[in-house]
Scaffold this motif. Structure first.
Motif, PDB file in Angstrom:
ATOM      1  N   LEU B 112       2.932  -6.914   1.575  1.00  0.00           N
ATOM      2  CA  LEU B 112       4.066  -6.450   0.771  1.00  0.00           C
ATOM      3  C   LEU B 112       4.121  -4.926   0.757  1.00  0.00           C
ATOM      4  N   PRO B 113       5.284  -4.364   0.449  1.00  0.00           N
ATOM      5  CA  PRO B 113       5.357  -2.895   0.392  1.00  0.00           C
ATOM      6  C   PRO B 113       4.763  -2.342  -0.906  1.00  0.00           C
ATOM      7  N   HIS B 115       2.002   0.308  -2.658  1.00  0.00           N
ATOM      8  CA  HIS B 115       1.220   1.494  -2.310  1.00  0.00           C
ATOM      9  C   HIS B 115       0.886   2.338  -3.524  1.00  0.00           C
ATOM     10  N   SER B 177      -3.526   1.222   7.229  1.00  0.00           N
ATOM     11  CA  SER B 177      -2.644   0.770   6.150  1.00  0.00           C
ATOM     12  C   SER B 177      -3.342   0.785   4.801  1.00  0.00           C
TER      13      SER B 177
END
Lengths: 375, 335
Positions: B112-113, B115, B177
């Motif tokens: 999922l985005p 962060h 990532s």
């Protein structure tokens, strides 16, 4: 049928003989100070990092991928804009086998050996990991030398020898010297002015990959962008806090230092952090969107009340200037932000355009920086 | 050991004073040394144009408040975990809470985005819940008495190993990532905004309310499952409710600050040494001492490698490891 087969085989043998005859054994000293013996000009090359194409592209703009038989899969993720530009012009690039990294232990020695490279071009920062995993010994046993280059750990010191080294390996010494002369001349335009004028140095915070992670804030110590700041007539607030090239500052340290200029390094990092707060600058960037994201970064705790936010001296610049031989453009851009009156005649955009026209395989497309100041 | 009611009250009062002192130290000490007068001036008349005021309000105060909340929660969770398992070396980590939270954050970042710590909170909480439920399910015996202590420990080790190896696999495959997660994984109270705490307050509230309601049952549980039954409740139900408290407190803490170990292990022993085994006194004492320990660890983390800021999770590990070895050796020495 047999005759044509025989002719083709004979042609292949003659070509191989010719290239072997042309190749001479040379000993070079890489940026790690190692003496390495290779057959030059090199015919088959593995790039330990995809972004080494920045170096190769400047030396062989017509055929940058001609000798590349394998490369690390990072170019498409770290710099998707340039990757797309290169892929459009050199579609064969997409067929080149890709590797994992030496640093994270995902490099495949067997795959490398199967590609029969003459040399593996490796980044200096991967040296310790390469030796720990004994990749160097394994490749040496297979007769594949590793040559270390660097334009990230100490770009100002190592880009020139790296360029010369690759120029020598590819038989492009003249082209390498032309590039070196150009970059040094461009650096001199800033250095001489700063030395003569000796201006008051603004306090500068380099926000490395700002918005990439919510943990604020990554920055540069005395090396790389930290050094660019000093050369451009600024004072890096992380110098003395971060001992090495890369590190982090906590929000309090930034607020206490009260930087007068903030420079965020950015890029399109959807491959790493989809929908992240990173500032998407780079060739062909949507600068309105980048500016909006840049404004968003001023809201972070670490930016509360600092001078740079109040005076709009808040800028973003292409992150890959930290990892490419084009660092002199970044130094010019920083100098113009820090001392606009002093560098009124300096045009970093014109420098970058000229760099593309004279040396690079792809056309220049603007979008490499944005500022809340509007210039 | 403090035995009489008045001395115990005095002890809690002393703990409160100690916590207030460490809180003040946390707000005043650091990269920029700030005198008490600045702290008082900031509280009375905040001036957003003054650097010192900004540092206190935007960085130091949130940091100290979160340290108090998380330190207290982890200490209470640790005490209840040791009561539940009747194992003095137990901590909330035994339920796989840390490993579950870590794993779900890593998965969420990969798929999922996400962060930002604000995004990690719910993934971490879900991971903590899933891991703990898995441990409790695996450790349930055939009877109605609920999970046995040994089974909980063994199931916890297995579930933790599974989640940790899965997380590490993902981190290796796509390390780039996960750069954004690394500092969270180390455990830190720095750079967190108080707005992060707000959505978790109901969970902390529910857990503390359950604590107050179950305090007598926790005391009875120490004397054996039969004692709980004599109070008119199933031992299994009490264990599950106390387990829920541990999950809520430790899960919310991990979600907020990442991996901070050893607080839930060290503090219960310190508190028991001072206040005895009665949970009516033990839990408030743990809350105060846990808050103090994390505040002190956070202050120390600023001076361990100046001017670098060491994550507080690293600091608690440095303090906790020798203590854990000492406890283990002491347990071994007993006949």
């Amino acid at each position: 049928m047999l005759t044509s087969l025989f002719k083709a085989a004979a042609g292949a043998v003659l070509t191989l003989a010719a290239t072997t005859a042309l190749a001479e054994e040379i000993t070079v000293t890489d940026v790690a100070g190692r003496q390495v013996t290779v057959d030059a000009p090199v015919n088959r090359l593995i790039l330990g990092e995809g972004r080494q194409i920045y170096l190769l592209g400047a030396l062989q703009p017509e055929t940058p991928f001609e000798h590349v038989v394998g490369w690390r899969e990072d170019f498409s993720q770290a710099d998707p804009d340039n990757y797309a530009a290169y892929a459009a012009k050199f579609p064969e690039m997409k067929q080149i086998p890709t590797f994992g990294g030496f640093k994270d232990g995902t490099f495949d020695v067997e795959q490398a050996a199967a590609l029969q490279p003459d040399v593996v071009l490796m980044n200096l920062e991967a040296k310790a990991a390469t030796e720990d995993a004994a990749y160097d010994d394994k490749l040496a046993e297979l007769g594949i030398p590793i040559v270390y280059v660097d334009f990230r750990e100490a770009p100002l010191e190592h880009t020139t020898p790296s360029m010369r080294l690759i120029g020598r390996l590819l038989g492009e010494e003249e082209r390498a010297e032309a590039f070196i002369d150009y970059s040094q001349a461009q650096m001199a335009r800033v250095a001489e002015t700063i030395e003569t004028a000796d201006p008051q140095r603004p306090r500068v915070f380099i926000d490395r990959a700002g918005g990439y992670s919510d943990d604020c804030c990554m920055s540069f110590g005395p090396g790389n962008f930290g050094k660019y700041v000093e050369l451009a007539g600024g004072s890096n607030i992380a110098d003395g806090i971060i001992p090495n090239t890369f590190g982090r500052l906590n929000p309090e340290q930034i607020i206490a230092a009260d930087p007068q200029q903030v420079v965020v390094t950015g890029g399109h990092w959807d491959a790493y952090v989809p929908g992240g707060d990173w500032v998407g600058v780079g060739p062909g960037a949507d600068l309105a969107a980048a500016r909006t994201k840049l404004e968003g970064l001023t809201e972070r705790t670490a930016m509360a009340g600092i001078d740079a936010v109040q005076t709009d001296n808040f800028h973003a610049i292409w992150h890959q200037f930290y990892n490419s031989p084009y660092y002199f453009v970044a130094v010019q851009r920083l100098a113009k932000w820090f001392h606009p009156e002093l560098f009124a005649d300096l045009d970093p955009e014109a420098t970058l355009r000229e760099l593309h026209e004279r040396f690079l395989p792809v056309d220049y497309v603007p979008g490499y920086w944005v500022s809340l100041k509007g210039d | 050991m403090l035995t009489r009611r008045t001395t115990r009250l005095a002890g809690l009062l002393a703990g409160l004073v100690l916590m207030a002192t460490t809180f003040a130290a946390s707000v005043m000490l650091g990269t920029t040394e700030l005198p008490p007068s600045t702290f008082i001036a900031t509280l009375l008349h905040y001036d957003p144009s003054r650097v010192a005021h900004i540092i206190i309000v935007k960085e130091r105060l949130p940091r100290a408040v979160i340290a108090v909340l998380v330190g207290a929660s982890l200490a209470i969770a640790g005490t209840l975990m040791q009561t539940l398992t009747r194992n003095p070396l137990a901590s909330p980590g035994i339920l796989g809470i840390n490993a579950g939270a870590m794993c779900f954050v890593v998965i969420a970042v990969a798929l999922l985005p996400l962060h930002a710590p604000a995004d990690y909170v719910w993934a971490a909480l879900l991971g903590a819940l899933v891991a703990a439920c898995l441990v409790l399910m695996l450790s349930r015996g055939g009877g109605r008495a609920g999970p046995s202590s040994l089974r909980v420990v063994l199931a916890g080790v297995a579930v933790t190993a599974m989640f940790v190896s899965f997380s590490q696999g993902l981190l290796i495959i796509d390390h780039q990532s996960f750069e954004s997660v690394l500092y969270w994984l180390a455990g830190s109270v720095s750079g967190r905004e108080l707005s992060l705490v707000v959505p978790l307050l109901p969970l902390f509230g529910i857990a503390l309310l359950l604590c107050m309601l179950l305090v007598r049952h926790a005391n009875a549980l120490m004397l054996g499952d039969d004692m709980v039954t004599s109070l008119g409740m199933h031992a299994g139900t009490i264990k599950l409710l106390l387990g829920l408290v541990v999950i809520l407190l430790a899960g919310s803490s991990v979600a907020l600050t990442g991996m901070i170990g050893f607080v839930g292990l060290i503090v219960p022993h310190m508190a028991r040494g001072l206040f005895g085994f009665d949970h009516r006194w033990l839990l408030p004492a743990c809350a105060l001492l846990g808050a103090c320990l994390l505040l002190l660890a956070d202050v120390a983390s600023r001076f361990l490698m100046p001017p670098q800021d060491v994550p507080v999770g690293v600091m608690t590990a440095l303090i906790g490891t020798p203590f854990f070895i000492y406890l283990a050796r002491r347990q071994q020495a007993r006949p």
